[in-house]
Motif scaffolding. Structure first.
Motif: not given
Length: 106
Positions: A11, A14-15, A17-19, A21-23, A48, A50, A54
């Motif tokens: 987790s 994942e968090k 990586f999500a950050k 991608k939006k960075s 993971l 994705q 990326y």
């Protein structure tokens, strides 16, 4: 190592990586985040998936000073649980962009 003592590494990865991608951070900050995600994937043998598509966007030949670091990240994130079809596009990109038969005089 502190990375080995994480309670829920999936987790966290994942968090992070999500950050990533939006960075809107600078390129070097994104590389540091990418390095941490790849290290988490490799050390904890996480899936993971994705991550691999990326990382393709960072494999460009105009960033020659960072290619070694990116290749190390890719190698570090690969383990026996990752399906080969996920890594295949990354390997193809490396072959087409960075492998050559020509070796110039140095």
């Amino acid at each position: 190592m502190p990375i080995d003592t994480l309670y829920d590494s999936l987790s966290y990865a994942e968090k992070l990586f999500a950050k990533l991608k939006k960075s809107n951070d600078k390129y070097d900050v994104k590389l540091l985040m990418l390095r941490l995600v790849s290290r988490l994937i490799g050390r904890h043998r996480l899936l993971l998936l994705q991550f691999y598509p990326y990382v393709l966007r960072y494999l460009t030949s105009h960033q020659k000073d960072k290619i070694g670091e990116l290749l190390a990240m890719i190698i570090e994130s690969c383990h026996d649980l990752v399906p080969p079809e996920e890594i295949k596009p990354v390997i193809e990109k490396i072959i087409t962009d960075f492998v050559t038969e020509y070796c110039g005089n140095q």
